[in-house]
Design an enzyme around this catalytic site. Structure first.
Site, PDB file in Angstrom:
ATOM      1  N   THR A 173       0.862  -1.181   0.000  1.00  0.00           N
ATOM      2  CA  THR A 173       0.000   0.000   0.000  1.00  0.00           C
ATOM      3  C   THR A 173       0.899   1.232   0.000  1.00  0.00           C
ATOM      4  O   THR A 173       1.856   1.301   0.786  1.00  0.00           O
ATOM      5  CB  THR A 173      -0.935   0.017   1.217  1.00  0.00           C
ATOM      6  OG1 THR A 173      -1.822  -1.100   1.091  1.00  0.00           O
ATOM      7  CG2 THR A 173      -1.763   1.285   1.276  1.00  0.00           C
ATOM      8  N   PHE A 175       1.390   5.050   0.765  1.00  0.00           N
ATOM      9  CA  PHE A 175       0.827   6.081   1.628  1.00  0.00           C
ATOM     10  C   PHE A 175       1.385   7.448   1.239  1.00  0.00           C
ATOM     11  O   PHE A 175       2.523   7.551   0.787  1.00  0.00           O
ATOM     12  CB  PHE A 175       1.209   5.805   3.088  1.00  0.00           C
ATOM     13  CG  PHE A 175       0.480   4.634   3.680  1.00  0.00           C
ATOM     14  CD1 PHE A 175      -0.695   4.816   4.393  1.00  0.00           C
ATOM     15  CD2 PHE A 175       0.976   3.343   3.516  1.00  0.00           C
ATOM     16  CE1 PHE A 175      -1.361   3.731   4.941  1.00  0.00           C
ATOM     17  CE2 PHE A 175       0.307   2.254   4.056  1.00  0.00           C
ATOM     18  CZ  PHE A 175      -0.863   2.440   4.779  1.00  0.00           C
TER      19      PHE A 175
END
Ligand code: NAP
Length: 942
Positions: A173, A175
């Site tokens: 992921t 960020f």
């Protein structure tokens, strides 16, 4: 310790990402949803927020894209990719076979689908991964498992049954770290920039937009689209495009690509420039200066622009004439509705952000408050004026004059490199002043300490000229074209930039910088020079102050001829001059005696502006009896010559850029009069076969929506031809279809019709309301030097002509008016008939002679001119030293060779002819005609 917010329960993957990315010395704070994180950064509860933007398997997190657009005063300052390792987590002691249900965030579940199916495990989505752990722990669920991070297991004292259960190990992921201030730019680091743009949907627009990067070999790492909900209703599907690219902001291609994109995009915002993943993390550990308070008075466009940035560092208060409470709230600025409330707060520094025009009024007003412990800072775009005002009204305060030379447009992306000019006018507390000066310095502004006076000198020749140019271009209504050049695009950009500032600001730059007037004068002069150069003229230094309208007017060819005649006469030569249009006979003795009588009897005071009533009554009677026209004395005005009557009529009717139809050949002064009034002479060519009278068709073709007036000279000077009834019918037919057009009929020669009866436009009742008749005493009564004419029209038009005459001339000569009173007697009438007879004889003599020699001319039936064709003489050969190429050459040659001056046709708009005035003594006329024939024959034979 720095507070960093994330979305999710304690133990969420985001929390883990914060510690992995920023280290252990961080205080991670959990928020229920993404929006709360953004809000808290804005409220300065946390310094940063770390928010997921995309997952390598699940794709983009759209909500955060939308929030990045919404929170336009936050910046992306970093990025981090976090490897997602999913764990199967259970209440301590729970075995795999005990599990009836697995709970987690839907995305985590879908990433472990194969694993769960293989193990025959049922599953159900919950709001959060760590939240699922929390649920199991709090409810002691021994028949359930959660999928979450190891951190969550630890946080809630649960057991990890299996780890790395995601189906695809490539699970990351990304960020984004979000903060209030833009990220610091260092030389040695690789930077990524995220931006968002939209554009009007035209074919190829996206391709063109992306070519801004591709053309410069800029590495585009991501593009994402989101619906543009602000799009017009006609466009169902319109988008915002989010783009990430890698390029150091100091590179020229960085700014060029953005400039290029800005030309294509209708909207563009930089979301942030930040170190690319893997590079050094740059976070700002500066503490907020809560102890330094700035007040902003005048919270308009510029006040808000500054306030928003100040509020990221200082406590900021604001007030203005208008309530901007909501805007202030969004920027975390305290709002006060009244000056009393505002100044009841202690502030270290007061920024006066009101318009230049209202500056003095405001400073006077605030001088009644106790401001001795406050630094007063002005940000006006002019400097000497606010300095003097503050010194005058604020004798006890520290004063700092500043000019941040950028605004909401130019300073949108960054203030780096933009000039900040300041003068420490009166500073007793240096530390307090440095806080403000350093604020701009730290943002990368080019700091320049300069006296206010010097600033104004530079600003008038740079900033004022920029705004002036933008405003002038805006008045031209320039529009983008399919063939825009880079230069033209720059002009369009300049219009946008200058017009986005208020006109008040522009007016301030002019009115409150004494150097601006001088610069404006220089601009006007530069325009004059260029205009002159374009027209192959040069303006002498001495003519710089002369009106451009006047410089447009050429010296009349008639006067040039007259000059040559006078020169010859000075040299003792005998010259016959037929160049000037005046009768050869002298005024009737009765008229002259009346003029003398007026002098002797001291009738030399001003008369009524419109002229002596008795004279106007006589003119009215003349028009009625001789011409069957009804004009009362209040529909008449006496003027200083008919020429002045034409000019006053045009002045009365015309606005700038009106088109005035003038058929050729025309009387020399019409086009110049029109130009003097900033209007456009619409010269219409007429045909020889119509004796150069205007036809209905020619008139119709020349009419546009700019047409205001038709000037008809009837009988015509220079042809001596009057219009027939049939010709006038045609013209009136067209005029009836165009009721907006006024008509000036110049009838100065109407009294000198040779045989036929004069027919005039004034006989057409349908034109009465828009017709102006101009006539006078110069030709028929041979009173040229008396300068007396008259105008007949509607009462209303005469009223306005009267107003102009009253303000400019006063009244025509009282002596001339008194003399003219005797023009309307039978005796003078008989005398005119004699003159007319004589003119007919003279005309007949000339045409007989010209016919015999087969020389072409236009046969006159009025006045005392004959228009003789000389085009056969052009370009035949060199005679003496003169080569005759046109009507001017012909006249010069005729004068030099035969000592006879006449007028070149070019002065009347037809270069193939010359005008001969035949109101001269018969012997002289004979001499003229003989020599003219000789001259023409000589030239055309060669
Ligand atoms: P502006 O039109 O020059 O000024 C608008 C501001 O003046 C508004 O806050 C307005 O208050 C206030 N104002 C106008 N008349 C007033 C009055 N009679 N009493 C009280 N307040 C009054 O536009 P601006 O662009 O915001 O400029 C403000 C100042 O910043 C000017 O001195 C300008 O020279 C300077 N500046 C502007 C820029 C720029 O790029 N725009 C750059 C550098 C410096 P309300 O809105 O409450 O009516």
């Amino acid at each position: 310790m720095i507070n960093v917010g994330y979305q999710g329960e304690t133990g969420a993957y985001s929390e883990g990402a914060i510690y992995e990315y920023l280290g252990k010395e961080i205080n991670a704070i959990s928020y229920k949803n993404f929006e709360d994180v953004f809000e808290s950064i804005l409220r300065r509860n946390i310094k940063y927020g770390l928010l997921p933007i995309e997952n390598s398997l699940g794709g983009s997190i759209h909500k955060n894209y939308d929030l990045l657009l919404k929170y336009d005063n936050l910046h992306i300052v970093g990025e981090y990719s976090h490897r997602i390792i999913h764990n199967l987590i259970v209440y301590p002691g729970t075995k795999l076979e005990d599990i009836d249900l697995v709970i987690s965030h839907w995305q985590a579940l879908s990433q472990c689908k194969d694993y769960l199916n293989n193990k025959n495990l049922k599953y159900e989505a919950k709001y959060d991964t760590a939240g699922s752990c929390k649920f199991i722990k709090e409810n002691e669920k021994r028949n359930m498992a959660a999928i979450a991070s190891s951190r969550a297991a630890q946080e809630y004292g649960l057991e990890i049954l299996d780890s790395g259960i995601e189906d695809n190990k490539n699970n990351y992921t990304r960020f984004l770290l979000i903060g209030l201030n833009p990220c610091e730019i260092k030389e040695e680091i690789n930077y990524k920039t995220s931006l968002v743009f939209s554009f009007k949907n035209v074919p190829g627009a996206l391709h063109k937009a992306l070519s801004a990067f591709a053309l410069r070999d800029i590495d585009l790492t991501k593009i994402e689209s989101r619906p543009n909900r602000d799009g017009s209703k006609e466009e169902k599907y319109s988008y915002y495009f989010y783009v990430d690219f890698i390029c150091h902001p100091s590179k020229i291609k960085f700014s060029n690509s953005l400039r290029h994109l800005r030309e294509i995009a209708s909207f563009l915002r930089i979301l942030g420039t930040y170190p690319k993943e893997g590079e050094e993390v740059i976070i700002n550990t500066n503490r907020m200066k809560e102890d330094y308070t700035i007040g902003i008075l005048g919270f308009g466009r510029f006040g808000q622009f500054l306030g928003k940035e100040f509020a990221k560092r200082f406590r900021v208060l604001a007030t203005s004439r208008t309530s901007y409470e909501m805007v202030a709230h969004n920027y975390n600025i305290e709002w006060y509705n009244t000056l009393d409330d505002f100044f009841s707060k202690k502030m270290d520094c007061l920024i006066v952000g009101t318009s230049i025009l209202s500056f003095e009024k405001i400073i006077k007003k605030i001088s009644k408050y106790d401001l001795k412990d406050t630094l007063i800072v002005d940000v006006c775009s002019v400097k000497t004026f606010p300095k003097e005002i503050m010194l005058k009204y604020l004798p006890n305060s520290d004063l700092l004059c500043t000019h941040p030379m950028f605004g909401p447009d130019s300073g949108k992306i960054s203030w780096a490199g933009l000039p900040f000019v300041y003068e420490n006018v009166r500073i007793t507390n240096k530390k307090r002043a440095m806080e403000i000066i350093n604020f701009f310095g730290e943002k990368g502004c080019a700091m320049l300490e300069l006296s206010c006076e010097k600033h104004d000198e530079y600003a008038a020749s740079s900033q004022f000229i920029t705004h002036l140019t933008g405003r002038i271009l805006a008045k031209l209504n320039l529009k983008s074209t399919p063939i825009n050049t880079n230069g033209f695009n720059m002009l369009l950009g300049l219009i946008d930039n200058t017009e986005s500032d208020s006109f008040e600001l522009f007016r301030g730059l002019y009115k409150f910088n004494k150097n601006s007037e001088f610069e404006l004068q220089k601009v006007k002069n530069a325009f004059k020079h260029i205009y002159a150069e374009l027209n192959d003229r040069k303006i002498n230094q001495v003519d710089l102050g002369i009106s451009e309208n006047v410089l447009c007017i050429k010296e009349s060819k008639t006067s040039q001829m007259l000059e040559m005649v006078l020169k010859k006469r000075e040299n003792g030569e005998k010259v016959i001059s037929l160049a000037i249009g005046q009768p050869g006979f002298i005024p009737n003795n009765k008229v002259s005696m009346n003029g003398i009588k007026a002098i002797v009897e001291n009738k030399v005071k001003y008369t009524k502006v419109s002229g002596i009533l008795e004279l106007r009554n006589k003119i009215s009677n003349y028009l009625k009896v001789s011409r069957g026209l009804n004009y009362n004395s209040d529909e008449l005005i006496c003027t200083s010559g008919a020429k002045n009557g034409v000019y006053l009529s045009l002045q009365c009717l015309c606005n700038m850029n009106d088109e005035i139809i003038i058929p050729t050949p025309y009387w020399v002064s019409y086009p110049s009069m029109v130009k003097l009034l900033n209007c456009i002479p619409k010269i219409v060519k007429t045909k020889k076969e119509n004796k150069f009278c205007l036809t209905g068709k020619e008139l119709e073709k020349s009419i546009t929506n700019m047409t205001k007036v038709l000037i008809l000279c009837n009988p015509n000077n220079p042809t001596g031809v009057s219009y027939s009834k049939k010709q006038l019918n045609e013209i009136v037919y067209v005029l009836q279809k165009n009721p907006q057009i006024y008509v000036i009929t110049d009838e100065i020669y109407e009294g000198l019709m040779h045989e036929e009866k004069f027919v005039s436009l004034s006989e057409y009742k349908c034109l009465r309301e828009r017709l102006i008749i101009v006539s006078g005493f110069s030709k028929t009564y041979a009173m040229c030097g008396y300068r007396l004419g008259y105008v007949a029209s509607t009462k209303n038009i005469i009223k306005y002509i009267n107003r102009i005459q009253g303000q400019t001339i006063g009244c025509p000569s009282s002596i001339s008016q008194n003399a003219a009173l005797s023009c309307f007697t039978d005796e003078v009438s008989d005398w005119i008939n004699v003159q007319r007879e004589d003119l007919i004889n003279k005309r007949d003599y000339i045409i007989r002679e010209l016919d015999r020699e087969k020389i072409n001319y236009i046969k006159p039936n009025a006045a005392f001119y004959i228009f003789v064709e000389v085009k056969d003489c052009f370009n035949r050969t060199i005679v003496d030293t003169s080569h005759v190429r046109n009507s001017i050459d012909f006249c010069e040659h005729f004068l030099n060779r035969y000592n006879i001056a006449c007028t070149p046709g070019v002065s009347f708009g037809n270069d193939n002819y010359i005008r001969i005035c035949y109101s001269i003594d018969n012997d002289v006329l004979k001499q003229v005609v003989t020599n003219l024939i000789k001259c023409i024959n000589n030239l055309r034979l060669k």
